[in-house]
Design an enzyme around this catalytic site. Sequence first.
Site, PDB file in Angstrom:
ATOM      1  N   PHE A 506       0.921  -1.145  -0.023  1.00 25.60           N
ATOM      2  CA  PHE A 506       0.113  -0.060   0.052  1.00 25.60           C
ATOM      3  C   PHE A 506       0.831   1.525   0.072  1.00 25.60           C
ATOM      4  O   PHE A 506       0.684   2.192   0.725  1.00 25.60           O
ATOM      5  CB  PHE A 506      -1.071  -0.123   1.107  1.00 25.60           C
ATOM      6  CG  PHE A 506      -1.622  -1.335   1.483  1.00 25.60           C
ATOM      7  CD1 PHE A 506      -2.237  -2.009   0.389  1.00 25.60           C
ATOM      8  CD2 PHE A 506      -1.723  -1.971   2.808  1.00 25.60           C
ATOM      9  CE1 PHE A 506      -3.010  -3.279   0.652  1.00 25.60           C
ATOM     10  CE2 PHE A 506      -2.476  -3.075   2.870  1.00 25.60           C
ATOM     11  CZ  PHE A 506      -2.892  -3.792   1.975  1.00 25.60           C
ATOM     12  N   HIS A 507       1.926   0.973  -0.988  1.00 25.73           N
ATOM     13  CA  HIS A 507       2.694   2.259  -0.929  1.00 25.73           C
ATOM     14  C   HIS A 507       2.781   2.874  -2.492  1.00 25.73           C
ATOM     15  O   HIS A 507       3.867   3.171  -2.894  1.00 25.73           O
ATOM     16  CB  HIS A 507       4.206   2.075  -0.660  1.00 25.73           C
ATOM     17  CG  HIS A 507       4.398   1.464   0.630  1.00 25.73           C
ATOM     18  ND1 HIS A 507       5.444   0.734   1.419  1.00 25.73           N
ATOM     19  CD2 HIS A 507       3.850   1.629   1.920  1.00 25.73           C
ATOM     20  CE1 HIS A 507       5.476   0.538   2.502  1.00 25.73           C
ATOM     21  NE2 HIS A 507       4.191   1.066   3.133  1.00 25.73           N
ATOM     22  N   PRO A 508       1.659   3.346  -2.908  1.00 21.90           N
ATOM     23  CA  PRO A 508       1.697   3.747  -4.223  1.00 21.90           C
ATOM     24  C   PRO A 508       2.435   5.232  -4.620  1.00 21.90           C
ATOM     25  O   PRO A 508       2.304   6.055  -3.549  1.00 21.90           O
ATOM     26  CB  PRO A 508       0.135   4.025  -4.522  1.00 21.90           C
ATOM     27  CG  PRO A 508      -0.353   4.253  -3.276  1.00 21.90           C
ATOM     28  CD  PRO A 508       0.310   3.605  -2.164  1.00 21.90           C
TER      29      PRO A 508
END
Length: 574
Positions: A506-508
Amino acid sequence: MAGQDMDGGKTRGYDYVIVGAGAAGCVLANRLSEDPSVKVALIESGPDRNSKKPLVKMPLAMVTFMAPALAFLGGAKFMSWFETEPEPGLQGRQIALPRGKGTGGSTNVNGQCFIRGQREDFDQWRDMGNTGWGYDDLLPYFRKLERFDLVADPQSARHIKLNGTPIAEQIDKNYHGADGPLDVVQLRSVNPMCDVYLEAAQLAGHSLNADFNGEQQAGVGYYTFTQRNGERLTAEGAYLDPVRNRSNLTVISNKHVTGISMDGKRATGVRWRDEKGGTGETNGAEIILSAGSFASPHLLLLSGIGNGYELERFGIDVVHDLPGVGENLQDHLDVTLEYKAKSTAPYGISWKALPRNVLHVLDWIFRRRGVFASTTGEGGGFLSSVKGVTRPDFQLFFCAAVANTQNAAGFTGHGFLMHVCQLRPGSIGKLSLTSADPFEKPSIIYNFFRGQSTMDVLREGIRMARKIISQKPFEPHLEREVDPGPDVTSDGAIDAFIRQSVGTLFHPVGTCAMGTGPNAVVDPATLRVHGISGLRVVDASIMPTIVSANTVAATYCIAEKGADLIKAQTPGGA
């Protein structure tokens, strides 16, 4: 000159309108409103005043935000969900992509792990043409934003040692700040399984590292977290709450921004819709998008800024043909190994552990310590999958429980997890429109395991993680490997497991990349959108390449530097 905002018949003027109250937006609201002569509006799609809410304050509660079985606790109201298209490299599997909602943004729901990244990451940004964004340029901002407890109050972590020496005595103060707004701390309580992991990792040939944010990142050790007095510290709690009473700062919550108002190629305001369907517009001399790597490019596209051909397909008037908007999407790849324990040392729910769990409850209530002050992912490391190469290409998270963000049932029984995260996967994805309707989610595809993206790092990382778990210190605790299971050993079997189970952390980043080339979206010297006046982007979407660590630390840093760049120029100037 400030813009005008009509709200309930009252006219307000704003110099800066910030869209999104996550890590970047809260930093900007704080720093830009330091000047009493300018007026700042911070607009957020979700609710305000979240930092004091019990579910946000409790570190362990992070598992409730994304676990469907625990939705009844209310975590869903802090979440906004996206989803990938069917990924060809994952045999058509789709991946859920949660983001935080409300003031505090994703810092309300994340794992609180604070790792900056590697020197090489930021020097690569500089070498790509982003002058002023190298590691030496950014270190002063990393120091400015943090209150590192091992420097500010070394006695606070005397209980945590490496090689028998308190970690506080192994820290190089030149890399850290002691009086910034964001507390970066060691956990107050550490599960003994974390020490088991570190001992085993050393036996497997890995060196200890007391400070992943120090001179070098490689090695294994304890993580540091954004907490204060045992509670989660969000961007709202660190940056926004202390300055809420400034007369020149207005927080506008529960307003979903639907587009940017334009006068030719000058941004003049943002349009929004509230929860009851009411609409309005907030005008400003300068519009700053800090809505994150999904929402910021989506807003640009909806407003006619992006690939002209794609915009015309959806009947959107082209304000500025900027093909890089939504391109360059990057994220970290992660797989999880699960183990069943034969001891009750890991966190978990069982009759044997009942007395200890009761004490954990009391410890949280009265001292803000114990399991509820933990995320369970207390230790980890940064290692290289290639022999002889010192720069790490994967990250380990050792979790002293089997519950993770999407597995609430994992609290029953005892076990532990080992996450293997590929730091620089090489996959380049894209965010694009599905409709001109601002409430229709954009199309997102990552292209995992296509092009330059391979499974080599994850495959070797799994083998190295297993080697750590096979060491003698784990013998009293390990019953068996549950997932993928001991029979999964060949390259083909491991690859099948990866393809079936891999997700993101969840590190876009990267969808509004800064740079000077034809696909760049923002100017690295000003963070203004190329070709548009009065419009900037300041958030993780401007990263040209992903950092080799959890991305929130770099996002805080981007906003701190961005605030200085903005303050050095006239609001709304060209």
